[in-house]
Design an enzyme around this catalytic site. Structure first.
Site, mmCIF file in Angstrom:
data_model
loop_
_atom_site.group_PDB
_atom_site.id
_atom_site.type_symbol
_atom_site.label_atom_id
_atom_site.label_comp_id
_atom_site.label_asym_id
_atom_site.label_seq_id
_atom_site.Cartn_x
_atom_site.Cartn_y
_atom_site.Cartn_z
ATOM 1 N N TYR D 28 -23.473 8.541 -50.791
ATOM 2 C CA TYR D 28 -22.766 9.048 -51.976
ATOM 3 C C TYR D 28 -21.428 8.955 -52.079
ATOM 4 O O TYR D 28 -20.683 9.362 -52.841
ATOM 5 C CB TYR D 28 -23.583 10.080 -52.499
ATOM 6 C CG TYR D 28 -24.688 10.291 -52.714
ATOM 7 C CD1 TYR D 28 -25.461 9.669 -53.882
ATOM 8 C CD2 TYR D 28 -25.769 10.546 -51.887
ATOM 9 C CE1 TYR D 28 -26.710 9.647 -54.210
ATOM 10 C CE2 TYR D 28 -27.275 10.519 -51.977
ATOM 11 C CZ TYR D 28 -27.533 10.133 -53.154
ATOM 12 O OH TYR D 28 -28.842 10.132 -53.584
ATOM 13 N N HIS D 109 -25.672 6.102 -62.229
ATOM 14 C CA HIS D 109 -26.003 6.385 -60.731
ATOM 15 C C HIS D 109 -24.889 5.971 -59.631
ATOM 16 O O HIS D 109 -24.218 4.906 -59.811
ATOM 17 C CB HIS D 109 -27.318 5.679 -60.267
ATOM 18 C CG HIS D 109 -28.308 6.144 -61.286
ATOM 19 N ND1 HIS D 109 -28.990 7.456 -61.432
ATOM 20 C CD2 HIS D 109 -28.935 5.466 -62.046
ATOM 21 C CE1 HIS D 109 -29.780 7.379 -62.212
ATOM 22 N NE2 HIS D 109 -29.931 6.109 -62.775
#
Lengths: 161, 161, 161, 161, 161, 161, 161, 161, 161, 161, 161, 161
Positions: D28, D109
């Site tokens: 991430y 995302h």
């Protein structure tokens, strides 16, 4: 198979194999198509001698254009070693053509397909192949050539009265 | 791989291969295990010469008892050619042991598995293999031996300073 | 990524995108490829300024011939925006080549694939993409260009000592 | 869409995104939600100018409580950028609510979902989205904002007589 | 459909159909593409008379190159009879193009696909077809032509005031 | 097939086809079974002439009772055109009987099954059919009759010394 | 079930049902939750009379918070009518709790789930339900109440000596 | 729906329901079809009154012969309550006919299908139903009648000017 | 793991575990959460002694609110024993958070999941767990605590110089 | 369970566990079977004391021969801890025998199976187990022994009047 | 089972078995139903004697009408031997009825179903059968009768005081 | 099959059948292998007489060791009755060997496999069997012997000139 004085064998490489050597070396190794050609030209006569085959002439072909590839394999070869690259898994057209032209061929892959993505485990053409070799790196071609020569030799001998 | 003066190679045949020659000849051919042993003993020295390998000693083993088979492959071999028969498709234990003992091996099948029942297309062990050869009849062993010798030769050469 | 004074970026459109504008307008809209080219040429300099990028040169390419498309993407581009059309879902060859040439690219689709047939929800190439944008109509290209410029700018800045 | 002088846009982040920056940085990235807010507040006016939009006001919201999240998105927003985190793949309730309130939204995302576990490739809400952007790291939000502004601008222009 | 004095109809054969007659005759029969062309040219006028159609001109086309095939079907035909060969089962690009150009076409197969491998039972394009005929050997084309003429006649009659 | 002076052909329609014309006209069209009978009676002699067939007598049969339908198709017909309706997809008994009685038949459907629910894409009987035609509306019967006549003519001619 | 003078029945509506009336009216109709409450309060006494039940008190509850919903259904109700909305298909927690508290309940849905997306055809809780009613629009609640009253009446009567 | 003074409603029970009462009582209860008829005849007038319906006449029908059942439901009924027994899960013919005749019907099952074998969870006909009720034992019919009357009443009222 | 004088361990119970003892006792036993707390408080010091651990402080937490549960497990615990109840099988959010906070935890279930419904055999979180124990009734917690203490002890000892 | 003065407990390790310590240490750790035996012999008396069990005698057994393993577990043990290795996933024979001999046993695995190949997530025997522990490395055995002792103690206590 | 002086046993053959003898003889053999009746009438008394059964009366029944077949098996038989033909694989109605009437029956098939199409390996009724015999050709009936007599004899003997 | 004066028949029982009688009696009954041997020895001569067979000698064999079992069935038997226990479902090796040795055998199971776990419904060997009998308890062997004798008798008679 009729007795023959010279065997014309096609070594056909399909889509993306022009990139060999600069394509993901951890999977496909650092050798190029030219290296494979060099190695096969070098070991072919010795292997032919081991299996008591007549003269073998190797022809190398690579294309990224499926139509051209299909038409090349329909020419008059005695046998072939074929690495179809990604077409192995997606081209029913290639498999149908191989079945249609009744060409004895060995399917070859450089990497160990059993160790990769699920979708690389299926080959449309393999069921029509005389044999399949994969996982040895560029020596998948070497193993294929040996197996092919051994089988061709047995077929030739069985036709000698 | 350390430089070595003699290579000990196991040719291991698993369950039901004792029946070879009298088992479904349209699928497996008319040759027996003894025929395979004869052929490999004959071509092995010539192939070793082609690839510039040191002396190779072949040991043949067959068993229908999985426990014995598992323990045989754990002995100290330099490499192996393995046809596990039906265990190929059902024995996770065999695959786990091959991974555990880090044995370089070639997986071999006589028939063209891509041309048979769906359940014969999966091999638990193949992803751990150095290479896979199938479909050439008893010459699947020949192809396997060639590919194995070529790879072993490359490994030995890469360790010579 | 080395510091660069001009970025060469390929906007590649694959099979059937030559029909854009006259193809199922309820799905793909009424804009043609030429409209997309006009819009991108218009917004590109402004977007480059927003993200503080150097000069960007856009090259547009469309083909219905997979072999030509594969060879075009292997040329020396700094990055690409790629709408592969139907090949997205069927061409493993394209995905393999994109992985092989290590080209930073954004995958783009005009329609919202999540809203269409099940088989359009899988993309072979997407896992190799820098990013994916779809569903905005022709502004999927706009979004892709913005995302690409933002990432390229961050990469360039991180290489400045 | 009626002509409007100011656009109220919600940037909604769902479950676990409060951990961003300290959660699996290899997947991430190292940026926190606050970093994303800073970046979007910085580029938003410039992007609005590029696409000739009226004033845009961004509101940021994050919650790990699905009930609160559902009720927030039902308020009177002109559009939204939504990263629902794990709810993307499991919350039919969220998708139903987005369909029910007819909110134009972009699904975002940070990571490239096509490159992760199979279960992350399905989104209940995506088929209701105006567009989808993922894989650009925090610049997925940037790409989303650009795409959203471009589409909103086109809608506004098409309503001007 | 506007009243027309001559119908231009494309008979398009895709990949591997150049091999017809020498390809697996137990499946595809002993007739070549030329035999099909002869037969259709012979029965076409009689069938046109049966269904009271205006003059029909048949154009025959075969290619193993998908790009060429896609571009041929986009030309201005009134209708088509298409046997896409293996592309039937793998080419989403062909199906998308047929849908895009709104060409009335009949999908044809020589063999009975219901009697062959599972993967031959799916056709991407069939859902866009006016009709489908298969299993009659080369008379699949005959049946297709009859069905096509009957439907075209009905459409023409319904447009006459 | 022995030379014959008259062909007795059954046109058999199965379950629910009694409702044709008042059943979902957007799918099945506005024609009734009687319209189909009229059309086939009209074009049959002309088609028989086109393919140089002897006299053909058509017998029409419809039933919603599977037992009666099974017993009808076992009578001594030379060939049949069969639209089994919903039984196509669910009645293994019908398919088994068709295989058992070795009746040359064409499977027919009015609508384009490739364009409907998944469960309508499977036919138990199709693999036993001489040919399959669907999607042409009531002209599926016309196409079927043409294909059937062409094949029967070829069979008859091949038995003439 | 012990004889009882008053039945306390919960009418529980889960996630998103607060939006009823303004949510996709072609699927869910134009009635709000308040309309359902009005209708049930109106017909409940008459239905109780039809089935000879004692006084029934209806309590209405709606929440978008799963935790609150779970805790509400664990209170001491004699029976319940439950429309769990999207939780029906995703919340194993709700199904487990309903099984745990042994509450006699009827599962209700406004739309005809058999006519919608595949994932709406599965309900975790339904196997624990006393009965299930769906597809009647808001009258699914009416049907549910009738069925519940009929069953409760039968249970009460069977406990009267 | 036109204003009507009497509603003719069919209560149709399909295969094996003649055995009710002596068939697996732990699943289907101890009541026979006659008991169901008695109960419905008793509650029907009261329910009609609750929902302000005109006179309702109930007709009961049961058959183990699918052909007869199909033909019964095609007669001119205003509505129906249908328990098709095992045909629910296997008869596409029944579902197609119900769709074809546009009969408003409620699908009913005595047992809770969600609690039984997987193959009982699919109903071909349910998607064409006005509503579905199951699991209440014989009171599934009661619930179905209530739901049906409520919907019919609403339809009638909406046609009164 | 740094040397520590006291270990703070969370015993977290998720949705529906408040009902333990009154919930399906044939599956979950007759013990309540309080009984589990009593037993763990009793055996914990003895187990800590067996494995030569420092002081251990156990904190018990239960919630039916997923948001609260997620936030509790993100607090600063040294390790955890987690029984997530039904969330085990449905909450990707929980699994993601456990992976994100890098908390060493043991997943625990009271019943033997291998013996229950198929959908209970999958756990999103288990792959992130230090270990998994289930099937022992309330002694699953006992086994989990022993395994956790043994592993923590080994980690502490390996950090002592 | 009858009161007993000494418990005979089998610790049985199946196929390939003889290789432990030299088999893939990143998965299975560096400990050998002898290390496990040492650790269990050391902690067993202390754990027995914690749970107030009578004397426990541990017997260790390992075999790669399935027949021998099956026969060993049928001897008269009071309970067992079993790590069946690869047989866990492939041997229905082992699972059937464990069910047949009604032996209380704990299934143990060293690695976290939830984190490995899909085929390792299924265990034939687990549904017959008293409990299951995995993922703790060699301390899976420790956790298993604790859980086993706790359950055996509870069973013994419940049989004391 | 109550003591009985004569056993009435139904030998029921379902759909298409009227064709036996002329139906695909390589699969079903050359014997007709009459041959089976002859053989069973001949061996039945001898088999009854071997197993010490009272007098057995065999009744033969065949139908292609499912409704008639269902009603025949509901009559008062002591036991049955049933070959349902294709209904075996498609008729849930038959299986349900057999379960409902609690008839002890043996399921019989002439061919070896394990050796045929996948869809013939599933039988709805088999789980309700006393036993199943297939693959013996017409001697499947012989084997079935023997097994049935042996079981009936054992049941009768166990009821004699 | 050559005329023979004595038939040597193997009754082979595989893994876990040594436990018969004490293994799950509700599934497998209370009889031991010895009881089966007694019963078969008793009825065999009478059955041989019924079918006019020559002398039959039965040999009983049971093993839990697959290797021994495989080797036993390869000896020179005229026919066999085989209950392979759990190996039925997992041992491809056994099925391959049965196919290889061309032994006429009947596959037998005591319980009704159609009534048990899904994984017991597949048998690798059954497709090679002469016939299959299951579900009769120990009389599955009786039925198998009858069927085997009937078929052997027919084969012997067909070889008598």
């Amino acid at each position: 198979m009729k007795p023959i004085s010279k065997l014309n064998i096609l070594i056909a490489n399909g889509v993306n194999l022009d990139l060999l050597g600069r394509r993901e070396p951890t999977i496909y190794g650092k050798h190029s198509l030219a290296d494979i050609e060099d190695k096969l030209r070098q070991v072919s006569p010795a292997l032919a001698t081991v299996f008591a085959l007549p003269t073998v002439e190797l022809t190398f072909f690579q294309s990224n254009h499926e139509g051209l590839f299909l038409e090349e394999i329909s020419k008059s070869w005695d046998a072939a070693v074929i690495n179809a690259g990604a077409w192995t898994h997606t081209s029913l057209a290639l498999a149908d053509r191989l079945a249609a032209v009744s060409l004895p061929f060995v399917e070859v892959h450089i990497s160990n397909l059993s160790n990769r993505e699920e979708f690389r485990r299926h080959s449309y053409a393999a069921r029509h192949a005389l044999g399949v070799c994969y996982g040895f790196g560029i020596d998948s071609y070497t193993a294929a050539l040996s197996g092919l020569y051994a089988v061709l030799a047995a077929r030739i001998q069985s036709t000698i009265p």
